[in-house]
Motif scaffolding. Sequence first.
Motif, PDB file in Angstrom:
ATOM      1  N   UNK A  51       7.460  24.326   8.704  1.00 24.28           N
ATOM      2  CA  UNK A  51       8.024  22.974   8.647  1.00 24.28           C
ATOM      3  C   UNK A  51       7.895  22.256   9.980  1.00 24.28           C
ATOM      4  N   UNK A  52       7.925  22.998  11.091  1.00 27.12           N
ATOM      5  CA  UNK A  52       7.817  22.349  12.401  1.00 27.12           C
ATOM      6  C   UNK A  52       6.467  21.655  12.537  1.00 27.12           C
ATOM      7  N   UNK A  53       5.395  22.358  12.178  1.00 26.10           N
ATOM      8  CA  UNK A  53       4.079  21.726  12.252  1.00 26.10           C
ATOM      9  C   UNK A  53       3.983  20.606  11.210  1.00 26.10           C
ATOM     10  N   UNK A  54       4.627  20.824  10.037  1.00 29.24           N
ATOM     11  CA  UNK A  54       4.636  19.757   9.036  1.00 29.24           C
ATOM     12  C   UNK A  54       5.262  18.486   9.569  1.00 29.24           C
ATOM     13  N   UNK A  55       6.355  18.638  10.346  1.00 25.19           N
ATOM     14  CA  UNK A  55       6.984  17.452  10.961  1.00 25.19           C
ATOM     15  C   UNK A  55       6.021  16.765  11.918  1.00 25.19           C
ATOM     16  N   UNK A  56       5.282  17.571  12.708  1.00 25.98           N
ATOM     17  CA  UNK A  56       4.316  16.976  13.638  1.00 25.98           C
ATOM     18  C   UNK A  56       3.184  16.276  12.889  1.00 25.98           C
TER      19      UNK A  56
ATOM     20  N   UNK B  49       0.851  -1.198   0.000  1.00 23.54           N
ATOM     21  CA  UNK B  49       0.000   0.000   0.000  1.00 23.54           C
ATOM     22  C   UNK B  49       0.885   1.245   0.000  1.00 23.54           C
ATOM     23  N   UNK B  50       0.711   2.089  -1.014  1.00 20.18           N
ATOM     24  CA  UNK B  50       1.473   3.334  -1.160  1.00 20.18           C
ATOM     25  C   UNK B  50       0.581   4.488  -0.709  1.00 20.18           C
ATOM     26  N   UNK B  51       1.045   5.297   0.239  1.00 17.65           N
ATOM     27  CA  UNK B  51       0.262   6.413   0.789  1.00 17.65           C
ATOM     28  C   UNK B  51       1.026   7.707   0.533  1.00 17.65           C
ATOM     29  N   UNK B  52       0.379   8.676  -0.099  1.00 19.68           N
ATOM     30  CA  UNK B  52       0.981   9.981  -0.369  1.00 19.68           C
ATOM     31  C   UNK B  52       0.009  11.050   0.105  1.00 19.68           C
ATOM     32  N   UNK B  53       0.479  11.954   0.982  1.00 16.23           N
ATOM     33  CA  UNK B  53      -0.384  12.995   1.529  1.00 16.23           C
ATOM     34  C   UNK B  53      -0.721  14.022   0.450  1.00 16.23           C
ATOM     35  N   UNK B  54      -1.962  14.470   0.459  1.00  9.61           N
ATOM     36  CA  UNK B  54      -2.420  15.455  -0.519  1.00  9.61           C
ATOM     37  C   UNK B  54      -2.096  16.866  -0.041  1.00  9.61           C
ATOM     38  N   UNK B  55      -1.544  17.666  -0.944  1.00 14.35           N
ATOM     39  CA  UNK B  55      -1.273  19.090  -0.681  1.00 14.35           C
ATOM     40  C   UNK B  55      -0.382  19.293   0.550  1.00 14.35           C
ATOM     41  N   UNK B  56       0.541  18.352   0.808  1.00 17.41           N
ATOM     42  CA  UNK B  56       1.388  18.491   2.003  1.00 17.41           C
ATOM     43  C   UNK B  56       2.361  19.660   1.857  1.00 17.41           C
ATOM     44  N   UNK B  57       2.860  19.890   0.638  1.00 12.72           N
ATOM     45  CA  UNK B  57       3.790  21.015   0.448  1.00 12.72           C
ATOM     46  C   UNK B  57       3.087  22.334   0.769  1.00 12.72           C
ATOM     47  N   UNK B  58       1.831  22.469   0.338  1.00 11.55           N
ATOM     48  CA  UNK B  58       1.083  23.690   0.628  1.00 11.55           C
ATOM     49  C   UNK B  58       0.899  23.857   2.132  1.00 11.55           C
ATOM     50  N   UNK B  59       0.597  22.749   2.818  1.00 12.04           N
ATOM     51  CA  UNK B  59       0.446  22.799   4.279  1.00 12.04           C
ATOM     52  C   UNK B  59       1.766  23.206   4.937  1.00 12.04           C
ATOM     53  N   UNK B  60       2.856  22.657   4.457  1.00 14.25           N
ATOM     54  CA  UNK B  60       4.191  22.982   4.990  1.00 14.25           C
ATOM     55  C   UNK B  60       4.491  24.464   4.792  1.00 14.25           C
ATOM     56  N   UNK B  61       4.179  24.979   3.586  1.00 11.11           N
ATOM     57  CA  UNK B  61       4.482  26.386   3.292  1.00 11.11           C
ATOM     58  C   UNK B  61       3.623  27.329   4.119  1.00 11.11           C
ATOM     59  N   UNK B  62       2.361  26.949   4.355  1.00 13.06           N
ATOM     60  CA  UNK B  62       1.437  27.835   5.064  1.00 13.06           C
ATOM     61  C   UNK B  62       1.643  27.819   6.573  1.00 13.06           C
ATOM     62  N   UNK B  63       1.885  26.638   7.141  1.00 10.89           N
ATOM     63  CA  UNK B  63       1.922  26.495   8.598  1.00 10.89           C
ATOM     64  C   UNK B  63       3.321  26.312   9.158  1.00 10.89           C
TER      65      UNK B  63
ATOM     66  N   UNK C 180      -0.453  21.087  17.755  1.00 11.58           N
ATOM     67  CA  UNK C 180       0.108  22.366  18.228  1.00 11.58           C
ATOM     68  C   UNK C 180      -0.954  23.470  18.246  1.00 11.58           C
ATOM     69  N   UNK C 181      -2.176  23.120  18.645  1.00 11.80           N
ATOM     70  CA  UNK C 181      -3.231  24.122  18.725  1.00 11.80           C
ATOM     71  C   UNK C 181      -3.894  24.429  17.395  1.00 11.80           C
ATOM     72  N   UNK C 182      -3.452  23.784  16.324  1.00 15.83           N
ATOM     73  CA  UNK C 182      -4.050  24.000  15.009  1.00 15.83           C
ATOM     74  C   UNK C 182      -4.918  22.799  14.651  1.00 15.83           C
ATOM     75  N   UNK C 183      -6.100  23.071  14.112  1.00 13.64           N
ATOM     76  CA  UNK C 183      -6.945  22.005  13.584  1.00 13.64           C
ATOM     77  C   UNK C 183      -6.560  21.798  12.124  1.00 13.64           C
ATOM     78  N   UNK C 184      -5.908  20.682  11.840  1.00 15.58           N
ATOM     79  CA  UNK C 184      -5.327  20.437  10.518  1.00 15.58           C
ATOM     80  C   UNK C 184      -6.100  19.329   9.825  1.00 15.58           C
ATOM     81  N   UNK C 185      -6.465  19.581   8.580  1.00 16.88           N
ATOM     82  CA  UNK C 185      -7.146  18.578   7.761  1.00 16.88           C
ATOM     83  C   UNK C 185      -6.101  17.933   6.848  1.00 16.88           C
ATOM     84  N   UNK C 186      -5.803  16.686   7.114  1.00 15.01           N
ATOM     85  CA  UNK C 186      -4.795  15.965   6.333  1.00 15.01           C
ATOM     86  C   UNK C 186      -5.484  14.831   5.595  1.00 15.01           C
ATOM     87  N   UNK C 187      -5.346  14.800   4.300  1.00 15.57           N
ATOM     88  CA  UNK C 187      -5.945  13.748   3.488  1.00 15.57           C
ATOM     89  C   UNK C 187      -4.863  13.088   2.658  1.00 15.57           C
ATOM     90  N   UNK C 188      -5.193  11.912   2.124  1.00 15.51           N
ATOM     91  CA  UNK C 188      -4.162  11.145   1.426  1.00 15.51           C
ATOM     92  C   UNK C 188      -4.753  10.424   0.233  1.00 15.51           C
TER      93      UNK C 188
END
Length: 575
Positions: free
Chosen positions: A459-464, A443-457, A522-530
């Motif tokens: 890299x630290x939150x992206x790591x979390x 099973x191959x899993x790739x997060x959707x729009x992760x780069x955009x999330x990283x740029x907006x919020x 980290x106090x942010x409500x994050x929508x992560x899809x894959x």
Amino acid sequence: MKYGIAFKLGCLLALFGILVTGLTGYYSYNSSRSMLLKAAERDLLTAAQVLGRNLGSSLESIARDTRLLAGAPQALQLPGSTDQELREEVESELAQLFRAMLQVHPEYVQIRLISASGHGLEQVRVDRDDEELIAVRGADLQEKGHYPYVFDALRLQPGEVRLSPIVINHERGAHSGLGQPTLHVSTPVADSSGKVFALIVINIDLDRLFSQLQSDLPAQYKVYLSNRWGDLLIHPDKRRTFGFDQGRRLFLQEEFPDASQLITNEKHENLVARSVEQAQQDRQVAAFVRVQANVQSKERFVILGLAQPQSYVLAEASRLGLRIAQVVLLFSLLALFTAFIASRALTRPLKSMTQAVQQFSRERRVSDLPPRRDELGVLARSFREMQEEILTHLQELTESRSALEHLARHDPLTGLPNRRVFFERLEHALANSRRSGKQLAVLFVDLDHFKQLNDNLGHSLGDHVLQAVAHLLRSATRESDTVARLGGDEFVILFEVVEDPQHIVTILDKLHDRFQLSMLIDGHEVKVQASMGVSLFPRDGDDIEALVQQADRAMYAAKNAGRNTYAFNLSDTPS
């Protein structure tokens, strides 16, 4: 004035006590130095072997990326693209693929598609310029047919990969790669009839590649790298590297003469060496390994080494020597004071202590001495503390070796198995499935729009987020399944035994449902899809490359279908 026998015997016993204590201290000090040096040599050799394996794995990964790009549909469409507008569209898509590869791999500084005709004219080229990626077009594209990484690679069969010698990049307009140590990795691109019409060439920034590999090493470790002749390519003093590029040659064996055995004698795979500095405190303790190239390369092998100052290794021995000297001085004073009263009583504890120190040196085992409340008891306890301190340091060195081994096999951010461990387990699982006839799934899993999330919020939150996704994937699978991180926002799961493919669909549905829930990070409500894709053995492939490629294609099919879904066709699944 005549001295009585008691005085003479007392003096003799006092002298004997001082001598025994001094010799014992000297022997303990030398033994400590020897053990610390040997432990440091073992740690250096282990770390060098781990670093060498990591380098080999990195080169194999680069070769796989080169083959992957050579087999990309956009590259294979070029020979049949007679329409100029269609050809430009295909080249644009291929440039986007190159750009994505450069974003994932910061050590890649340039990816090119070079034509086999037109004197090796570059057709598609994307360069790294500091943090910017530049697509080179039009008149800036150059002819490269006179470079060995082009005309040598054109002689290869499709699927074969060539590694160039490591040199300084002097090619005009190379952007970030200009003037930097570089390695060219190239492979032919063939059409459906097997005719080679182009090359894929990836330029590797050697300094950045080694910065990644040595990021987890202790700060005092210094990295050395030479080619098969001993020319220095990486050295703590950059002025000593690539001498052949400056009209002079500086060799590794001039600094570490023993290293010449790895260059001239293929029976030697690794060795421990000392540098040739005259001053004892300036000498380096080093371990070298021969790293073989597993693909087409004129280099055949390179010599990789790790070194640290001998003074750093022996710093602890100096502190132990001070404690030993203090103990020796204390006992000498006690011996002078008590020798005239209890000459016979002194011999037994001294002998026991000497035997205990010798046993510790041979067996590294702390022996219990008879308890005493006098000065000899203080001396015995001091020796025991010294021995326990040595054992503690040896244990810490052993734990450091274990930590290095763990870092070599696990992703440092999520704690998941890394790419190397995943492919080892997949290879083992395939062998078991071939014997048992049972199915397995990837099973191959790739997060959707992760780069955009990283740029907006950030890299630290992206790591979390990556850590939270790793926890989500582990919690939704069985203990027997392997969840691994391939890199970036890509994860993969190995289901070693699949009794019913419908079970995989159930897991996919569970994962899909969980990805619909928001994560509080980290106090942010994050929508992560894959987007997820599945391949099944033996339906989708009979080897590692086919299974991973099919799962990757299925994942991209899910992305093309609108993302936040999965692709797994059950229509051809055996019942």
